[in-house]
Design a protein around this motif. Structure first.
Motif, PDB file in Angstrom:
ATOM      1  N   ARG A 118       0.867  -1.190   0.000  1.00 59.23           N
ATOM      2  CA  ARG A 118       0.000   0.000   0.000  1.00 59.23           C
ATOM      3  C   ARG A 118       0.893   1.226   0.000  1.00 59.23           C
ATOM      4  O   ARG A 118       1.773   1.355   0.859  1.00 59.23           O
ATOM      5  CB  ARG A 118      -0.909  -0.001   1.214  1.00 59.23           C
ATOM      6  CG  ARG A 118      -1.817   1.232   1.313  1.00 59.23           C
ATOM      7  CD  ARG A 118      -2.654   1.163   2.575  1.00 59.23           C
ATOM      8  NE  ARG A 118      -3.415   2.378   2.775  1.00 59.23           N
ATOM      9  CZ  ARG A 118      -4.121   2.623   3.870  1.00 59.23           C
ATOM     10  NH1 ARG A 118      -4.136   1.732   4.864  1.00 59.23           N
ATOM     11  NH2 ARG A 118      -4.788   3.745   3.980  1.00 59.23           N
ATOM     12  N   GLY A 119       0.631   2.109  -0.960  1.00 62.73           N
ATOM     13  CA  GLY A 119       1.489   3.284  -1.065  1.00 62.73           C
ATOM     14  C   GLY A 119       2.835   2.900  -1.627  1.00 62.73           C
ATOM     15  O   GLY A 119       2.965   2.022  -2.486  1.00 62.73           O
ATOM     16  N   ASN A 169      -8.715   3.269   2.454  1.00 62.84           N
ATOM     17  CA  ASN A 169      -8.497   4.000   1.210  1.00 62.84           C
ATOM     18  C   ASN A 169      -7.005   4.087   0.899  1.00 62.84           C
ATOM     19  O   ASN A 169      -6.165   4.279   1.790  1.00 62.84           O
ATOM     20  CB  ASN A 169      -9.073   5.418   1.306  1.00 62.84           C
ATOM     21  CG  ASN A 169     -10.589   5.433   1.223  1.00 62.84           C
ATOM     22  OD1 ASN A 169     -11.183   4.474   0.744  1.00 62.84           O
ATOM     23  ND2 ASN A 169     -11.210   6.500   1.692  1.00 62.84           N
ATOM     24  N   GLY A 170      -6.672   3.917  -0.379  1.00 64.99           N
ATOM     25  CA  GLY A 170      -5.280   4.045  -0.763  1.00 64.99           C
ATOM     26  C   GLY A 170      -4.992   3.407  -2.108  1.00 64.99           C
ATOM     27  O   GLY A 170      -5.897   2.894  -2.782  1.00 64.99           O
ATOM     28  N   VAL A 171      -3.700   3.452  -2.485  1.00 63.58           N
ATOM     29  CA  VAL A 171      -3.234   2.873  -3.738  1.00 63.58           C
ATOM     30  C   VAL A 171      -2.494   1.577  -3.422  1.00 63.58           C
ATOM     31  O   VAL A 171      -1.561   1.556  -2.600  1.00 63.58           O
ATOM     32  CB  VAL A 171      -2.304   3.855  -4.478  1.00 63.58           C
ATOM     33  CG1 VAL A 171      -1.753   3.210  -5.746  1.00 63.58           C
ATOM     34  CG2 VAL A 171      -3.051   5.139  -4.817  1.00 63.58           C
ATOM     35  N   TYR A 172      -2.893   0.487  -4.066  1.00 61.37           N
ATOM     36  CA  TYR A 172      -2.338  -0.834  -3.772  1.00 61.37           C
ATOM     37  C   TYR A 172      -1.616  -1.381  -5.002  1.00 61.37           C
ATOM     38  O   TYR A 172      -1.978  -1.075  -6.153  1.00 61.37           O
ATOM     39  CB  TYR A 172      -3.444  -1.811  -3.360  1.00 61.37           C
ATOM     40  CG  TYR A 172      -4.060  -1.501  -2.012  1.00 61.37           C
ATOM     41  CD1 TYR A 172      -3.659  -2.191  -0.875  1.00 61.37           C
ATOM     42  CD2 TYR A 172      -5.033  -0.503  -1.881  1.00 61.37           C
ATOM     43  CE1 TYR A 172      -4.218  -1.910   0.371  1.00 61.37           C
ATOM     44  CE2 TYR A 172      -5.589  -0.218  -0.641  1.00 61.37           C
ATOM     45  CZ  TYR A 172      -5.180  -0.928   0.476  1.00 61.37           C
ATOM     46  OH  TYR A 172      -5.733  -0.645   1.704  1.00 61.37           O
ATOM     47  N   SER A 173      -0.598  -2.247  -4.740  1.00 69.68           N
ATOM     48  CA  SER A 173       0.127  -2.963  -5.790  1.00 69.68           C
ATOM     49  C   SER A 173       0.556  -4.312  -5.234  1.00 69.68           C
ATOM     50  O   SER A 173       0.457  -4.567  -4.021  1.00 69.68           O
ATOM     51  CB  SER A 173       1.347  -2.158  -6.262  1.00 69.68           C
ATOM     52  OG  SER A 173       2.244  -1.941  -5.182  1.00 69.68           O
ATOM     53  N   ASP A 220      -0.725   0.184 -10.259  1.00 68.36           N
ATOM     54  CA  ASP A 220      -1.481   0.570  -9.063  1.00 68.36           C
ATOM     55  C   ASP A 220      -2.980   0.400  -9.279  1.00 68.36           C
ATOM     56  O   ASP A 220      -3.503   0.637 -10.380  1.00 68.36           O
ATOM     57  CB  ASP A 220      -1.182   2.023  -8.701  1.00 68.36           C
ATOM     58  CG  ASP A 220       0.259   2.214  -8.249  1.00 68.36           C
ATOM     59  OD1 ASP A 220       0.871   1.214  -7.820  1.00 68.36           O
ATOM     60  OD2 ASP A 220       0.758   3.359  -8.337  1.00 68.36           O
ATOM     61  N   VAL A 221      -3.653   0.006  -8.214  1.00 65.73           N
ATOM     62  CA  VAL A 221      -5.114  -0.057  -8.172  1.00 65.73           C
ATOM     63  C   VAL A 221      -5.565   0.785  -6.987  1.00 65.73           C
ATOM     64  O   VAL A 221      -5.068   0.603  -5.863  1.00 65.73           O
ATOM     65  CB  VAL A 221      -5.632  -1.503  -8.033  1.00 65.73           C
ATOM     66  CG1 VAL A 221      -7.134  -1.505  -7.779  1.00 65.73           C
ATOM     67  CG2 VAL A 221      -5.300  -2.305  -9.279  1.00 65.73           C
ATOM     68  N   THR A 222      -6.471   1.695  -7.232  1.00 68.07           N
ATOM     69  CA  THR A 222      -6.947   2.595  -6.177  1.00 68.07           C
ATOM     70  C   THR A 222      -8.210   2.027  -5.531  1.00 68.07           C
ATOM     71  O   THR A 222      -9.184   1.703  -6.219  1.00 68.07           O
ATOM     72  CB  THR A 222      -7.249   3.994  -6.739  1.00 68.07           C
ATOM     73  OG1 THR A 222      -6.054   4.523  -7.329  1.00 68.07           O
ATOM     74  CG2 THR A 222      -7.729   4.926  -5.641  1.00 68.07           C
ATOM     75  N   LEU A 223      -8.171   1.891  -4.222  1.00 70.90           N
ATOM     76  CA  LEU A 223      -9.334   1.446  -3.453  1.00 70.90           C
ATOM     77  C   LEU A 223      -9.947   2.660  -2.777  1.00 70.90           C
ATOM     78  O   LEU A 223      -9.284   3.347  -1.986  1.00 70.90           O
ATOM     79  CB  LEU A 223      -8.925   0.410  -2.409  1.00 70.90           C
ATOM     80  CG  LEU A 223     -10.025  -0.035  -1.437  1.00 70.90           C
ATOM     81  CD1 LEU A 223     -11.178  -0.696  -2.191  1.00 70.90           C
ATOM     82  CD2 LEU A 223      -9.475  -0.975  -0.371  1.00 70.90           C
ATOM     83  N   THR A 224     -11.226   2.922  -3.110  1.00 66.82           N
ATOM     84  CA  THR A 224     -11.950   4.049  -2.522  1.00 66.82           C
ATOM     85  C   THR A 224     -13.134   3.513  -1.748  1.00 66.82           C
ATOM     86  O   THR A 224     -14.030   2.884  -2.317  1.00 66.82           O
ATOM     87  CB  THR A 224     -12.434   5.025  -3.606  1.00 66.82           C
ATOM     88  OG1 THR A 224     -11.313   5.494  -4.353  1.00 66.82           O
ATOM     89  CG2 THR A 224     -13.166   6.202  -2.986  1.00 66.82           C
TER      90      THR A 224
END
Length: 470
Positions: free
Chosen positions: A66-67, A90-94, A111-115
């Motif tokens: 994350r991040g 919430n954040g950007v995951y890889s 990256d995949v953004t989880l909102t």
């Protein structure tokens, strides 16, 4: 010697170039489920799936970040489940894959953004109106956020909570599931041929995903079904449904026969539904007429009707006490097709400009016409004129909406005319038949009389001849 060193450098460069062309396996991160465009709501469960695109190799160790390289989870399985999620997720995951034996790594995925957002309760609407006549069809519609894609809906009537029922936190009702309404994909539920038994409060709820995620219940919506009793009708004086503060209202029960036992009642839908009876709870009563003065928008706005001790109902009116400076004057009770209907704008003051716009909400709030006199007349009402109306003054503002109901002529006003025509027709036919019989009888008697005279003449002639021969 120099020649040998040169060939060594060339060979080393070739090997280096060949090594650079052997790129590591590619990692792909996907979010499941990927609800669009609504995103993920608090309380749902999501899965981060990492796929390494290289055939025949299964001994990967998967890592999720994350991040900027903040390791979140590591597993020999390629799925990382988060749930129930909160906005703190919430954040950007890889992700990437690692093989420990030969220190082979995959690429880091895109990256995949989880909102994660907060979901409001579903929104419930009743169409064409929360006010229906017995026999009408009504549709309940449920919406979740910006889109209803992927949601399944359930529909309930809300009965008052009582001991012994399962508890629902912060709820004053117990939801009873409606027939054939459990987890349907459509966002609407139809009530056909509604009757007095449909006069209830309704709620809806939505669900989606696996494991199933449930929304909260929607706001309560009340459906009033008006059933006309043939033995009683409600009278309203003055004949309107919108009133200002400190105006007098008289509601009466016009009953065919004995009016004993009939009382005016009202239903307050702004709070826990309560049925109040006049004069027990408000107003003063004279015979079957209830009189009161409007004093509060919350306590006097509601549905009013007549009801007998045996449970018969009259028609009903929806009276509104307004805080606005403009009120629409419209007929309180249904009008008959073909009747003239006049709508007026009333004011608490005396405006210098009487130009008024009249709108009909059933036509998406479209402007019907502008009248310089402050009133609009429908010369002969038809079924298409039924709907919600409001008036709007350029300086004073707009009124609340009022429902104008148009009904076909009652059956009992048509049958006597038809019966009279039938009786008149039978009378004419009877007279014709009687005259025909009389004429036939007279003709038969006249013919018989002529036959008798001829026989008498022959007898007289025979007597004369006999005398002469003698």
């Amino acid at each position: 010697m120099e020649h040998t060193s040169l060939w060594g450098l060339v060979l080393l460069s070739a090997l280096t170039c060949c090594g650079q062309t052997q790129e590591p396996p590619r990692a792909v991160l996907t979010l499941q489920p990927n609800w669009t465009p609504t995103g993920i709501y608090e309380g749902e469960t999501v899965t981060l799936r990492c796929d390494i695109q290289e055939e025949g190799i299964t001994d990967w160790e998967y890592r999720w970040y994350r991040g900027l390289y903040n390791l979140v989870y590591s597993s020999s399985q390629n799925e990382c489940r988060l749930g129930p999620v909160e906005q703190s997720h919430n954040g950007v995951y890889s992700c990437m894959g690692v093989r420990g034996r030969n220190s082979q790594n995959s690429t880091i995925s895109e990256d995949v953004t989880l909102t994660v957002s907060w979901i409001p309760p579903p929104h419930l609407t009743v169409s064409p109106s929360w006010w229906a006549n017995a026999g009408d069809s009504v549709t309940l519609s449920c919406e979740v956020g910006e889109s209803s894609t992927g949601w399944r809906f359930s529909w309930y009537k809300a009965v008052p909570y009582r001991e012994g029922l399962p508890s629902y936190p912060d709820k004053d009702f117990f939801p009873v599931l409606l027939p054939d309404s459990d987890g349907g994909a459509g966002g609407s539920y139809s009530l056909s041929l509604v009757g007095l038994n449909h006069r209830e409060r309704y709620v809806c709820r939505a669900e989606r995903g696996d494991p199933v995620y449930y929304t909260d219940f929607s706001e309560l919506k009340f459906l009033w079904v008006e059933g006309l009793s043939p033995s009683a009708s409600l009278t309203v004086s003055p004949n309107r449904v919108q009133f200002f503060y400190n105006e007098s209202v008289s509601l009466g029960c016009a009953v065919q026969g004995n009016s004993t036992g009939w009382r005016v009642k009202r239903y307050l839908r702004w709070e826990e539904p309560r049925v109040l009876e006049c004069p027990t709870d408000w107003g003063s009563v004279t015979g079957s007429t209830c009189s009161f003065t409007t004093t509060d928008v919350w306590s006097d706005t509601g549905v009013y009707w007549c009801e007998s001790r045996s449970g018969e109902y009259s028609d009903a009116v929806n009276i509104t006490v307004t805080l606005r400076g403009v009120a629409l004057e419209s007929p309180a009770l249904p009008v008959t097709q073909g009747d003239s209907v006049t709508l007026r704008c009333r004011y608490q003051g005396t405006p210098s400009n009487l130009s008024v716009e009249f709108h009909k909400w059933m036509d998406n709030g479209s402007l019907i016409r502008t009248e310089l006199t402050g009133e609009m007349t429908i010369p002969a009402a038809t079924q298409s004129d039924e709907g919600w109306y409001r008036c709007k003054h350029p300086d004073q503002g707009g009124s609340h909406g009022s429902w104008v109901s148009v009904r076909a002529p009652a059956a009992d006003t048509v049958w006597p005319i038809s019966l009279l025509i039938l009786l008149c027709s039978l009378l004419v036919v009877s007279i014709f038949l009687l005259m025909t019989v009389v004429l036939v009888v007279k003709r038969c008697r006249a013919r018989a009389a002529r036959s008798g005279d001829k026989r008498n003449d022959r007898d007289t002639t025979d007597q004369v001849i006999s005398i002469e021969l003698t």
